[in-house]
Enzyme design. Structure first.
Site, PDB file in Angstrom:
ATOM      1  N   SER A   1     -46.307  33.267  12.866  1.00  0.00           N
ATOM      2  CA  SER A   1     -45.214  34.321  14.035  1.00  0.00           C
ATOM      3  C   SER A   1     -44.862  35.653  13.108  1.00  0.00           C
ATOM      4  O   SER A   1     -45.586  36.205  12.126  1.00  0.00           O
ATOM      5  CB  SER A   1     -44.527  33.614  14.996  1.00  0.00           C
ATOM      6  OG  SER A   1     -43.444  34.843  15.556  1.00  0.00           O
TER       7      SER A   1
ATOM      8  N   ASP B   1     -44.539  41.462  15.676  1.00  0.00           N
ATOM      9  CA  ASP B   1     -44.406  40.632  15.214  1.00  0.00           C
ATOM     10  C   ASP B   1     -45.509  39.855  14.788  1.00  0.00           C
ATOM     11  O   ASP B   1     -46.743  40.475  15.093  1.00  0.00           O
ATOM     12  CB  ASP B   1     -43.371  39.589  15.820  1.00  0.00           C
ATOM     13  CG  ASP B   1     -43.633  38.563  16.193  1.00  0.00           C
ATOM     14  OD1 ASP B   1     -44.873  39.533  17.193  1.00  0.00           O
ATOM     15  OD2 ASP B   1     -43.197  37.218  16.355  1.00  0.00           O
TER      16      ASP B   1
ATOM     17  N   ASP C   1     -47.631  37.609  15.437  1.00  0.00           N
ATOM     18  CA  ASP C   1     -48.256  37.358  16.154  1.00  0.00           C
ATOM     19  C   ASP C   1     -48.482  37.519  17.416  1.00  0.00           C
ATOM     20  O   ASP C   1     -49.251  37.374  18.804  1.00  0.00           O
ATOM     21  CB  ASP C   1     -49.006  35.685  15.933  1.00  0.00           C
ATOM     22  CG  ASP C   1     -47.089  34.933  17.255  1.00  0.00           C
ATOM     23  OD1 ASP C   1     -46.557  36.014  16.514  1.00  0.00           O
ATOM     24  OD2 ASP C   1     -47.307  33.969  18.002  1.00  0.00           O
TER      25      ASP C   1
ATOM     26  N   ASP D   1     -45.613  38.324  19.845  1.00  0.00           N
ATOM     27  CA  ASP D   1     -45.521  37.451  21.376  1.00  0.00           C
ATOM     28  C   ASP D   1     -44.184  38.264  21.225  1.00  0.00           C
ATOM     29  O   ASP D   1     -43.357  37.447  22.738  1.00  0.00           O
ATOM     30  CB  ASP D   1     -45.558  36.149  21.145  1.00  0.00           C
ATOM     31  CG  ASP D   1     -44.712  35.619  20.072  1.00  0.00           C
ATOM     32  OD1 ASP D   1     -43.984  36.217  19.122  1.00  0.00           O
ATOM     33  OD2 ASP D   1     -44.235  33.889  20.235  1.00  0.00           O
TER      34      ASP D   1
END
EC number: 5.4.2.10
Length: 449
Positions: free
Chosen positions: A104, A242, A244, A246
């Site tokens: 992340s 960010d 990843d 999400d």
């Protein structure tokens, strides 16, 4: 052995805590718990595997794929994709489960492994514990011959996801100029394509991943480059992901940040207006600003607060039939379209609201006024006594009485270190600082180790 899984999968320094051996063996365990225990008799289970662009994701992805295929699971390799894309694909192709390899917003040396259940849903603690039990026992499946799993490249993975995103927004983005900061992460390809397909004029920064620069000075944890580019280009707004993707944060045309609370407020009001906000309720966490609560009350929307962590937000949503929730960090879950936080979907929904209303983001964001907030970490204290020490409880109650409806107090023990987080919101920054410091003194006096 202590619990391997944290609040968001298994995460740590790649080749430190998170080795190829661990990745392969956890996948072998997951193949049993998530795959063979649920697959119909006589059918090989299937799994989607995706990753962000970290260099370590290459060998960890190979290890995960090897672990699954060697356990008789057919693997669909989706390549570099956002976490929400992996979750969507698990449901879209009806795979038994999925695996996302990402850390992340963490720096490049870290990585993580996140398992997704059938339908793309996050795993409850009990299922993670079952995977760890199989991992510790080491009693893995080792089929041979025609029974081993096969690996197939899911070549249209990104296209499937983008079509889903563009189809979800209520209004196209034609006429909008948008700057995207992809954090040199998993959204570097998908996000610009999705926004362009929806009609926006797109300018991109932070979309040159080299395996080592993910989240490095860009993305939702470093908004200055985005603010500067939006002002430089005179764009309508900016969206920051960010690593990843999400989550997302935004900036308006002046370069002013629009945080997750404001984004949730805007989307919640739009959904209520359209009659699509289930039970007229938004789920946020205890960390969301009091200003969000006050704005929602004025709009006739209920706010339910969950513990910190998107998994607890999602648990509350699922248990009660709510369809919108999220965190101040920009992790927003729209259950009608996604099983997890989706930064691309959130950003596109926000931009769609700008297009739909004809109002600049700056004006839309004024529906909520952020109350001044002060957070102080108190170290080396007995955090377990935070909610039982009478002197501390009395001090909190007295502070809340002084602040009244224009303030809020939260004392939260850290989950990972001997720290108590003292948070105070008040009508003015000076009042919030004063009351927070007074509470810190009480905590130090009564809870010091």
């Amino acid at each position: 052995m202590s619990r391997i899984f944290g609040t968001d999968g298994v995460r740590g320094l790649a080749n430190g805590l998170l080795t190829a051996d661990l990745a392969m063996q956890l996948s072998q365990a997951a193949a049993i718990v998530l795959g063979h225990r649920h697959a119909a008799e006589g059918r090989r289970p299937t799994a989607v595997v995706a990753r962000d662009g970290r260099a370590s994701g290459e060998f960890l992805g190979a290890a995960v794929t090897a672990g699954l295929a060697s356990s008789g699971v057919d693997v669909y390799d989706a390549g570099v994709l956002p976490t929400p894309a992996a979750a969507y694909l698990v449901g879209d192709i009806d795979a038994d489960f999925g695996v996302m390899i990402s850390a992340s917003h963490n720096p490049a040396p870290d990585n993580g492994i996140k398992f997704l259940a059938h339908g793309g849903k996050k795993l409850p603690d009990a299922v993670e514990d079952a995977i760890q039990q199989v991992y510790e026992a080491g009693d893995f499946l080792r089929p041979t011959g025609a029974e081993v799993g096969r690996v197939t490249r899911l070549s249209d993975a990104e296209d499937r996801y983008i079509l889903h995103l563009v189809g979800a927004i209520p209004r196209r983005l034609d006429g909008l100029s948008i700057v995207l900061d992809c954090a040199h992460g998993a959204a570097s390809g998908a996000s610009p394509d999705a926004f362009r397909d929806a009609g926006a004029s797109v300018h991109v920064i932070g979309a040159e991943p080299d395996g080592l620069n993910i989240n490095d000075g860009v993305g939702s944890t470093h908004l200055e480059p985005l603010k500067q580019k939006v002002r430089e280009l005179g764009a309508d707004l900016g969206i920051a992901h960010d690593g990843d993707a999400d989550r997302c944060l935004a900036v308006d045309h002046t370069g002013t940040e629009v945080d997750g609370d404001q984004i949730m407020c805007i989307i919640a009001m739009a959904m209520k207006e359209a009659g699509r906000l289930n039970q007229d309720t938004l789920v946020a966490t205890v960390m969301s600003n009091l200003g969000l609560q006050l704005a929602l009350e004025k709009a006739g929307i209920n706010l339910v607060r969950a513990s910190v962590g998107d998994r607890y937000v999602l648990e509350s949503m699922v248990a009660n039939g709510y369809n919108l929730g999220g965190e101040q960090s920009g992790h927003v879950i729209m259950a009608d379209y996604a099983t997890t936080g989706d930064g691309l979907l959130t950003g596109m929904m926000l931009a769609s609201r700008v297009a739909q209303t004809g109002m600049p983001l700056q004006e839309l964001a004024t529906v909520m006024t952020r109350m001044p907030q002060v957070m102080i970490n108190v170290k080396n204290v007995d955090k377990a006594a935070t909610n039982t020490n009478q002197a501390v409880l009395d001090a909190v109650a007295e502070t809340e009485q002084r602040l009244g409806e224009e303030g809020r107090v939260l004392l939260r023990p850290s989950g990972t270190e001997p720290v108590v987080r003292v948070m105070v919101e008040a009508a003015t920054a000076e009042e919030a600082q004063r009351e927070a410091e007074a509470l810190v003194a009480v905590v130090e006096e009564n809870l010091s180790l």
